[in-house]
Design a protein around this motif. Structure first.
Motif, PDB file in Angstrom:
ATOM      1  N   GLY A 128       0.814  -1.206   0.000  1.00  0.00           N
ATOM      2  CA  GLY A 128       0.000   0.000   0.000  1.00  0.00           C
ATOM      3  C   GLY A 128       0.846   1.254   0.000  1.00  0.00           C
ATOM      4  N   ASP A 129       2.022   1.188   0.635  1.00  0.00           N
ATOM      5  CA  ASP A 129       2.911   2.339   0.675  1.00  0.00           C
ATOM      6  C   ASP A 129       3.413   2.700  -0.717  1.00  0.00           C
ATOM      7  OD1 ASP A 129       2.554   2.361   3.345  1.00  0.00           O
ATOM      8  OD2 ASP A 129       4.535   1.623   3.880  1.00  0.00           O
ATOM      9  N   VAL A 189       1.776   2.477  -3.604  1.00  0.00           N
ATOM     10  CA  VAL A 189       0.724   3.259  -4.247  1.00  0.00           C
ATOM     11  C   VAL A 189       0.692   4.669  -3.678  1.00  0.00           C
ATOM     12  CG1 VAL A 189      -1.759   3.449  -4.647  1.00  0.00           C
ATOM     13  CG2 VAL A 189      -0.645   1.204  -4.767  1.00  0.00           C
ATOM     14  N   ASP A 190       0.757   4.780  -2.354  1.00  0.00           N
ATOM     15  CA  ASP A 190       0.750   6.100  -1.723  1.00  0.00           C
ATOM     16  C   ASP A 190       1.958   6.925  -2.159  1.00  0.00           C
ATOM     17  OD1 ASP A 190      -1.564   5.469  -0.391  1.00  0.00           O
ATOM     18  OD2 ASP A 190      -0.560   4.894   1.472  1.00  0.00           O
ATOM     19  N   MET A 191       3.114   6.287  -2.286  1.00  0.00           N
ATOM     20  CA  MET A 191       4.316   7.023  -2.654  1.00  0.00           C
ATOM     21  C   MET A 191       4.209   7.561  -4.081  1.00  0.00           C
ATOM     22  SD  MET A 191       8.284   5.933  -2.137  1.00  0.00           S
ATOM     23  CE  MET A 191       8.142   6.233  -0.380  1.00  0.00           C
ATOM     24  N   LEU A 238       1.432   8.300  -5.640  1.00  0.00           N
ATOM     25  CA  LEU A 238       0.488   9.421  -5.582  1.00  0.00           C
ATOM     26  C   LEU A 238       1.140  10.655  -4.967  1.00  0.00           C
ATOM     27  CD1 LEU A 238      -2.741   7.531  -4.452  1.00  0.00           C
ATOM     28  CD2 LEU A 238      -2.177   8.352  -6.748  1.00  0.00           C
ATOM     29  N   ASN A 239       1.993  10.451  -3.968  1.00  0.00           N
ATOM     30  CA  ASN A 239       2.689  11.584  -3.356  1.00  0.00           C
ATOM     31  C   ASN A 239       3.647  12.254  -4.341  1.00  0.00           C
ATOM     32  OD1 ASN A 239       1.403  11.231  -0.906  1.00  0.00           O
ATOM     33  ND2 ASN A 239       3.033   9.983  -0.016  1.00  0.00           N
ATOM     34  N   ASP A 281      -0.493  -4.287  -8.347  1.00  0.00           N
ATOM     35  CA  ASP A 281      -0.800  -2.955  -7.825  1.00  0.00           C
ATOM     36  C   ASP A 281      -0.661  -1.884  -8.902  1.00  0.00           C
ATOM     37  OD1 ASP A 281      -1.379  -3.951  -5.357  1.00  0.00           O
ATOM     38  OD2 ASP A 281       0.495  -3.350  -4.409  1.00  0.00           O
ATOM     39  N   THR A 289      -4.699  -1.182  -9.556  1.00  0.00           N
ATOM     40  CA  THR A 289      -5.204  -0.268  -8.525  1.00  0.00           C
ATOM     41  C   THR A 289      -6.003   0.850  -9.182  1.00  0.00           C
ATOM     42  OG1 THR A 289      -3.283  -0.733  -7.122  1.00  0.00           O
ATOM     43  CG2 THR A 289      -4.572   1.246  -6.616  1.00  0.00           C
ATOM     44  N   ILE A 318      -7.039   3.786  -8.362  1.00  0.00           N
ATOM     45  CA  ILE A 318      -6.608   5.176  -8.220  1.00  0.00           C
ATOM     46  C   ILE A 318      -5.389   5.492  -9.091  1.00  0.00           C
ATOM     47  CG2 ILE A 318      -5.008   4.899  -6.278  1.00  0.00           C
ATOM     48  CD1 ILE A 318      -6.359   7.399  -5.058  1.00  0.00           C
TER      49      ILE A 318
END
Length: 345
Positions: free
Chosen positions: A77-78, A80-82, A84-85, A117, A121, A123
């Motif tokens: 999950g990190d 994907v978040d990274m 997006l960041n 992912d 994913t 998003i």
């Protein structure tokens, strides 16, 4: 599509390889090349203290470290978040715009979940496009590792590009044996040798010449043939090449059956299909149990109209795949010749 200063989707490449295979050296050299300017680099290290990013960050404007976990499990999950960041940081003018992403995984990572992912994913849809998965293979030590390490075998089986490192230090006969093993594990991937530390151009990862984003290599053997190979760790490859069109419904039903009954056994699948109902070639592919939507290509590679399909499995007999393909898809081909209207949808 644009997002502020970014043009979407951003191509993304993943570099895997066993511990000590030379991934960081390859990436460090790639990042010094002019054609790799504008690359955002994400490095995953398993441990509380990250080191690899210190070796390459001086050559890259945007380097991010993910530590104390593995991308294929605890940090999924990190990732994907990274990503997006990264987009958010560009919008806030905190980092310069980038036009490609390169992810270096820990040597412990199985690429299947990472690919899932990046490609599935919701998003990330429309924001990133997986260009290739590359794996670094140690030309001196890899043969022994491939005999007993399921992760190392998976990294090869799911790759589009293989980079054999340290070839100048390896015994020529051992290299020949390694090439044969790699080809048996994954006849789909393009193989390059790294000699004297000199890697091929980094833009190879994004050029569109890799298997994932374009043409497929012909299956081994003669036309109309069905061929299988059994290698280390219960991994087998099965391939077929056919010079006549297939019914799409028959192939689709067979593929659904194979993956619904044997999802855990599927490592890699790639096919360029001559479908009776379609004038263009249909590209089908999967990494692990995740099957991508079929894609219609504009032209036939090498002007050769035929079906070429390769499957790489673990614990699933290639002969069983061949029999089921013959009993379902090939049977439908015969039926189509006798009753062509039955296949119209």
């Amino acid at each position: 599509m644009t997002l502020g200063p970014l043009t979407l989707p951003i191509p993304c490449a993943v570099v895997t390889g066993a511990l000590g295979s030379g991934k960081t050296t390859l990436i460090r050299d790639w990042m010094r090349l002019p054609e790799m300017a504008g690359t955002a680099l994400i490095i995953n290290e398993f441990g509380e203290i990250g080191i690899d990013h210190l070796l390459v960050s001086s050559a890259v404007e945007t380097t991010l470290l993910m530590e104390n976990g593995c991308l294929c499990c605890s940090l999924r999950g990190d990732l994907v978040d990274m990503i997006l960041n990264l987009f958010g940081a560009v919008e806030r003018n905190e980092i310069p715009p980038f036009h490609r992403i390169l992810i270096e995984t820990t040597g412990l990572a199985d690429p299947v979940s990472i690919v899932r992912d990046l490609t599935s994913t919701p998003i990330l849809k429309g924001k990133v496009l997986l260009a290739s998965v590359a794996t670094a293979v140690d030309g001196v030590l890899a043969q022994a590792g491939l005999e007993g390490d399921p992760v190392a075998i998976n990294q090869v089986a799911q790759a589009d590009i293989c980079l054999i490192t340290k070839t100048d230090l390896a015994d020529p006969l051992a290299l020949d044996a390694l090439r044969e093993t790699l080809s048996a594990i994954n006849p789909l991937m393009a193989v390059y040798e790294v000699r004297g530390g000199k890697a091929p151009p980094g833009d190879l990862l994004y050029s569109g010449k890799t298997i994932r984003s374009g043409a497929i290599l012909p299956a081994e053997g003669a036309r109309h043939g069905h061929h299988s190979h059994e290698i280390h760790g219960g991994v087998q490859s099965w391939s077929t090449t056919l010079d006549h069109p297939l019914p799409w419904s028959g192939f689709r039903n067979w593929l659904d059956m194979v993956y619904s009954l044997n999802a855990a056994a599927m490592l890699r699948m790639k096919g360029l299909l001559w479908v009776a109902e379609r004038p263009r070639p249909i590209l089908v592919q999967a990494v692990g149990p995740s099957v991508a939507p079929p894609e219609s290509l504009a032209t036939w590679p090498e002007d050769r109209r035929c079906t070429r399909l390769v499957m790489i499995t673990r614990g699933l007999a290639a002969d069983a795949l061949a029999r089921s393909f013959s009993d379902t898809v090939m049977y439908r081909c015969v039926s189509a010749e006798r009753n062509p209207g039955e296949l119209e949808e």
